[in-house]
Design an enzyme around this catalytic site. Structure first.
Site, PDB file in Angstrom:
ATOM      1  N   GLU A  53       0.899  -1.187   0.013  1.00  0.00           N
ATOM      2  CA  GLU A  53       0.176   0.036   0.044  1.00  0.00           C
ATOM      3  C   GLU A  53       0.734   1.252   0.009  1.00  0.00           C
ATOM      4  O   GLU A  53       1.990   1.219   0.940  1.00  0.00           O
ATOM      5  CB  GLU A  53      -0.855   0.052   1.356  1.00  0.00           C
TER       6      GLU A  53
ATOM      7  N   ASP B  22      -3.082  11.776  -1.823  1.00  0.00           N
ATOM      8  CA  ASP B  22      -3.504  13.240  -2.003  1.00  0.00           C
ATOM      9  C   ASP B  22      -4.084  13.423  -3.607  1.00  0.00           C
ATOM     10  O   ASP B  22      -3.383  13.374  -4.477  1.00  0.00           O
ATOM     11  CB  ASP B  22      -2.261  13.762  -1.767  1.00  0.00           C
TER      12      ASP B  22
ATOM     13  N   LYS C  12      -4.982  21.179  -7.806  1.00  0.00           N
ATOM     14  CA  LYS C  12      -4.465  22.410  -8.827  1.00  0.00           C
ATOM     15  C   LYS C  12      -4.151  21.567  -9.941  1.00  0.00           C
ATOM     16  O   LYS C  12      -3.002  20.784  -9.717  1.00  0.00           O
ATOM     17  CB  LYS C  12      -3.586  23.337  -8.186  1.00  0.00           C
TER      18      LYS C  12
ATOM     19  N   THR D 265      -9.875   2.181   5.027  1.00  0.00           N
ATOM     20  CA  THR D 265      -8.916   2.896   5.708  1.00  0.00           C
ATOM     21  C   THR D 265      -9.438   3.955   6.542  1.00  0.00           C
ATOM     22  O   THR D 265     -10.541   4.368   6.616  1.00  0.00           O
ATOM     23  CB  THR D 265      -8.392   3.673   4.399  1.00  0.00           C
ATOM     24  N   GLU D 266      -8.623   4.801   7.098  1.00  0.00           N
ATOM     25  CA  GLU D 266      -9.049   5.812   8.210  1.00  0.00           C
ATOM     26  C   GLU D 266      -9.697   6.986   7.325  1.00  0.00           C
ATOM     27  O   GLU D 266     -10.901   7.344   7.754  1.00  0.00           O
ATOM     28  CB  GLU D 266      -7.876   6.456   8.580  1.00  0.00           C
TER      29      GLU D 266
ATOM     30  N   GLU E  44     -11.102   6.559   4.485  1.00  0.00           N
ATOM     31  CA  GLU E  44     -12.540   5.927   4.206  1.00  0.00           C
ATOM     32  C   GLU E  44     -13.686   6.194   5.189  1.00  0.00           C
ATOM     33  O   GLU E  44     -14.992   6.418   4.878  1.00  0.00           O
ATOM     34  CB  GLU E  44     -12.341   4.498   3.525  1.00  0.00           C
TER      35      GLU E  44
HETATM   36  N1  SAM Z   1      -4.124   5.627   2.502  1.00  0.00           N
HETATM   37  C1  SAM Z   1      -4.542   6.213   4.058  1.00  0.00           C
HETATM   38  C2  SAM Z   1      -6.183   6.433   4.040  1.00  0.00           C
HETATM   39  O1  SAM Z   1      -6.545   6.058   3.174  1.00  0.00           O
HETATM   40  O2  SAM Z   1      -6.435   6.630   5.203  1.00  0.00           O
HETATM   41  C3  SAM Z   1      -4.059   7.701   4.257  1.00  0.00           C
HETATM   42  C4  SAM Z   1      -4.531   8.681   3.015  1.00  0.00           C
HETATM   43  S1  SAM Z   1      -3.430  10.393   2.962  1.00  0.00           S
HETATM   44  C5  SAM Z   1      -4.659  11.402   2.307  1.00  0.00           C
HETATM   45  C6  SAM Z   1      -2.306  10.018   1.959  1.00  0.00           C
HETATM   46  C7  SAM Z   1      -1.246   9.692   2.383  1.00  0.00           C
HETATM   47  O3  SAM Z   1      -0.145   9.349   1.334  1.00  0.00           O
HETATM   48  C8  SAM Z   1      -0.408  10.394   3.472  1.00  0.00           C
HETATM   49  O4  SAM Z   1       0.025   9.652   4.413  1.00  0.00           O
HETATM   50  C9  SAM Z   1       0.728  10.842   2.712  1.00  0.00           C
HETATM   51  O5  SAM Z   1       1.770  11.096   3.588  1.00  0.00           O
HETATM   52  C10 SAM Z   1       1.034   9.755   1.844  1.00  0.00           C
HETATM   53  N2  SAM Z   1       1.929  10.242   0.701  1.00  0.00           N
HETATM   54  C11 SAM Z   1       1.871  11.247  -0.138  1.00  0.00           C
HETATM   55  N3  SAM Z   1       2.533  11.467  -1.130  1.00  0.00           N
HETATM   56  C12 SAM Z   1       3.144  10.084  -1.127  1.00  0.00           C
HETATM   57  C13 SAM Z   1       4.239   9.618  -1.703  1.00  0.00           C
HETATM   58  N4  SAM Z   1       4.909  10.128  -2.988  1.00  0.00           N
HETATM   59  N5  SAM Z   1       4.749   8.243  -1.260  1.00  0.00           N
HETATM   60  C14 SAM Z   1       4.566   7.578  -0.443  1.00  0.00           C
HETATM   61  N6  SAM Z   1       3.454   8.092   0.621  1.00  0.00           N
HETATM   62  C15 SAM Z   1       2.791   9.588   0.191  1.00  0.00           C
END
Ligand code: SAM
Length: 214
Positions: free
Chosen positions: A44, A119, A123, A193-194, A196
């Site tokens: 993941e 994420d 933009k 997921t959190e 979700e």
């Molecule tokens: N997957 C989790 C969930 O669904 O609850 C977390 C979602 S959160 C919006 C996105 C996560 O991706 C963050 O913890 C962020 O630090 C991580 N992340 C963002 N860009 C990343 C990258 N290039 N490589 C690895 N992790 C990344």
């Protein structure tokens, strides 16, 4: 997920080097040796606080899981959660950026890639940062087996639409596209997921399942 930087995070992760890979390139092409078996490997990317990967590892002991997270502070939360549970020998963690996973895993070493609530970078000028942009699809294609799946979930409709187009233009093969995961039949084994749990009360969850075939 950006949290206030925790200065204790890196020392904590280093203390748990048996569970967390901080310099994972050393294991390129040898991940089955790390787990001591030839079971499939699922990763993941952008794991956040770890609920999804921990529950998957608990449910599926014959699959090896690696939770990958770019930020040490977030990763520390997942590892602490894991340490409070029963031992799961099929789960490890990695501090790494999605962009460089081609230097961490050999070609075809991975069976499944999960992208959960990545994420969205709304933009347009940031579109290259979205984890479904073609440069990231290059990485996933390289590390996945030919028949390996990439499974993507999001609650963000514009990001979902962007991802569909990006994957289609890339030549991916679509196994499944779901427009409302929590109100559709056939997904009873979905692991939340959190994000979700937090955002599904406010609208549909979208899901895409592809492979890159040959
Ligand atoms: N997957 C989790 C969930 O669904 O609850 C977390 C979602 S959160 C919006 C996105 C996560 O991706 C963050 O913890 C962020 O630090 C991580 N992340 C963002 N860009 C990343 C990258 N290039 N490589 C690895 N992790 C990344």
């Amino acid at each position: 997920m950006r949290l206030r930087n925790n200065p204790d995070a890196m020392p904590f992760l280093q203390e748990h080097a048996d569970l967390v890979f901080i310099n994972p390139r050393d294991h390129l092409g040898k991940w089955h040796e790390v787990f001591g078996n030839n079971n499939p490997i699922a990763i993941e990317i952008g794991m956040g606080k770890g609920d999804f990967i921990i529950e998957n590892a608990r449910r599926y002991p014959n699959i090896n899981f690696i939770g990958i997270e770019k930020y040490s502070t977030v990763l520390t939360i997942a590892v602490k959660k894991f340490l409070e549970m029963e031992t799961l020998p099929n789960l490890r963690f990695m501090k790494e950026d999605a962009a460089v996973l081609g230097e961490v895993f050999a070609e075809g070493e991975i069976d499944t890639v999960y992208l959960n609530f990545s994420d969205p970078w709304p933009k347009k000028r940031h579109s290259k940062r979205r984890l479904t942009y073609s440069s990231f699809l290059d990485v996933y294609k390289s590390i996945l087996k030919d028949e390996g799946h990439l499974i993507f979930k999001t609650d963000n409709r514009p990001f979902f639409e962007f991802s569909l187009v990006s994957m289609n233009n890339y030549g991916a093969r679509f196994h499944d596209v779901c427009l409302d995961l929590h109100h559709s039949e056939g997904y009873e084994d979905n692991v939340m997921t959190e994000y979700e749990k937090k955002f599904s009360p406010f609208g549909p969850i979208y899901r895409i399942d592809i492979d890159f075939g040959d």
